[in-house]
Design an enzyme around this catalytic site. Structure first.
Site, PDB file in Angstrom:
ATOM      1  N   ASN A  20       0.835  -1.208   0.000  1.00  0.00           N
ATOM      2  CA  ASN A  20       0.000   0.000   0.000  1.00  0.00           C
ATOM      3  C   ASN A  20       0.866   1.254   0.000  1.00  0.00           C
ATOM      4  OD1 ASN A  20      -3.060  -0.451   0.198  1.00  0.00           O
ATOM      5  ND2 ASN A  20      -2.219  -2.019   1.538  1.00  0.00           N
ATOM      6  N   ASN A 108      -6.306   5.035   7.998  1.00  0.00           N
ATOM      7  CA  ASN A 108      -5.869   3.635   7.983  1.00  0.00           C
ATOM      8  C   ASN A 108      -6.644   2.871   6.910  1.00  0.00           C
ATOM      9  OD1 ASN A 108      -4.584   1.189   8.912  1.00  0.00           O
ATOM     10  ND2 ASN A 108      -6.539   0.630   9.869  1.00  0.00           N
ATOM     11  N   HIS A 110      -8.210  -0.832   6.058  1.00  0.00           N
ATOM     12  CA  HIS A 110      -8.582  -2.064   6.753  1.00  0.00           C
ATOM     13  C   HIS A 110      -9.216  -3.011   5.728  1.00  0.00           C
ATOM     14  CE1 HIS A 110      -9.733  -4.583  10.117  1.00  0.00           C
ATOM     15  NE2 HIS A 110     -10.931  -4.695   9.555  1.00  0.00           N
ATOM     16  N   SER A 137     -11.646  -0.869   3.337  1.00  0.00           N
ATOM     17  CA  SER A 137     -12.159   0.444   3.787  1.00  0.00           C
ATOM     18  C   SER A 137     -11.005   1.328   4.228  1.00  0.00           C
ATOM     19  CB  SER A 137     -13.088   0.269   5.004  1.00  0.00           C
ATOM     20  OG  SER A 137     -14.071  -0.710   4.766  1.00  0.00           O
ATOM     21  N   ASP A 146     -10.402   0.500  14.486  1.00  0.00           N
ATOM     22  CA  ASP A 146     -11.158   0.320  13.219  1.00  0.00           C
ATOM     23  C   ASP A 146     -12.579   0.883  13.305  1.00  0.00           C
ATOM     24  OD1 ASP A 146      -9.650  -2.960  12.916  1.00  0.00           O
ATOM     25  OD2 ASP A 146      -8.927  -0.991  12.251  1.00  0.00           O
TER      26      ASP A 146
HETATM   27  C1  GRF Z   1      -2.983  -5.479   3.845  1.00  0.00           C
HETATM   28  O1  GRF Z   1      -3.898  -6.534   3.678  1.00  0.00           O
HETATM   29  C2  GRF Z   1      -3.674  -4.358   4.580  1.00  0.00           C
HETATM   30  O2  GRF Z   1      -5.060  -4.372   4.410  1.00  0.00           O
HETATM   31  C3  GRF Z   1      -3.384  -4.633   5.991  1.00  0.00           C
HETATM   32  O3  GRF Z   1      -2.031  -5.081   5.974  1.00  0.00           O
HETATM   33  C4  GRF Z   1      -1.857  -5.884   4.800  1.00  0.00           C
HETATM   34  C5  GRF Z   1      -0.472  -5.681   4.240  1.00  0.00           C
HETATM   35  O4  GRF Z   1      -0.388  -4.429   3.657  1.00  0.00           O
HETATM   36  N1  GRF Z   1      -3.580  -3.466   6.791  1.00  0.00           N
HETATM   37  P1  GRF Z   1       0.940  -3.913   2.904  1.00  0.00           P
HETATM   38  O5  GRF Z   1       1.199  -4.840   1.731  1.00  0.00           O
HETATM   39  O6  GRF Z   1       2.093  -3.965   3.896  1.00  0.00           O
HETATM   40  O7  GRF Z   1       0.582  -2.529   2.462  1.00  0.00           O
END
Ligand code: GRF
Length: 190
Positions: A20, A108, A110, A137, A146
């Site tokens: 992300n 955040n 989620h 979300s 959350d």
């Molecule tokens: C993702 O599924 C996110 O929804 C959760 O952590 C997981 C890993 O995210 N919060 P990332 O690849 O480190 O961004």
């Protein structure tokens, strides 16, 4: 301090892979994005995402010491004049004190259609309950886990053939798509 007129100085908190984070960094490089990612902080010094961020010339800090993670982070947020924090795959729960002291918005992502499935193992629970949809979300971070105002969410159909892994993959794709959109939507309506 590097300021991009109109762009908000943004910090991203991660704990691991940082997929992300990558989509937020890519977005921040677009002329019309409303964020400039200045800082990435991780509670895990070996987080993959830190390497990616440093290659993108972004300031990175790995703070593994639990007891001073929040104080050190608050100092860095102040030092870099951060306006917005985005938690992205960040697996620690920030204290009410931290949220109060930072006093600016924290978002955040989620991996569920909040308010359903707060906490962990969201895909497992959705499959077990034979839900028809899953999703992601983006919400404001408050003292209650959350539970902050949802800014944007997107759903995806759960197929009979789906298991946790396949669903996680589908939802992750949505996360990468909607986090940048949610950030700009939030900042536009500030
Ligand atoms: C993702 O599924 C996110 O929804 C959760 O952590 C997981 C890993 O995210 N919060 P990332 O690849 O480190 O961004």
């Amino acid at each position: 301090m590097e300021q991009y007129p109109g762009k908000k100085n943004t910090a991203v908190f991660i704990s691991g892979r940082g997929s992300n984070l990558k989509s937020l960094i890519k977005h921040s490089k677009k002329k019309n994005s409303l964020i400039k990612i200045i800082l990435v902080i991780s509670n895990n010094e070996d987080a993959e995402g830190l390497k990616y961020a440093s290659r993108s010339k972004i300031k990175i800090y790995g703070i593994k010491n639990k007891s001073n993670f929040e104080n050190k982070s608050l100092k860095l947020l102040k030092k870099y004049n951060i306006d917005l924090v985005c938690l992205a795959g960040f697996m620690k729960i920030l204290s009410g004190n931290f949220i109060k002291k930072f006093s600016k918005p924290i978002l955040n992502i989620h991996p569920s259609l909040l308010p359903k499935y707060k906490g962990l193992n969201t895909h497992e629970r959705a499959i077990k309950n034979k839900d028809r949809f899953a999703g992601a979300s983006i919400h404001k971070v408050t003292e209650k886990l959350d539970s902050g105002k949802v800014i944007l969410q997107k759903k995806v159909k759960i197929l009979k053939s789906d298991d946790v892994r396949s669903l996680e993959k589908k939802v992750l794709k949505i996360e990468h798509e909607i986090y940048p959109k949610a950030v700009d939507k939030f900042l536009t309506n500030l």
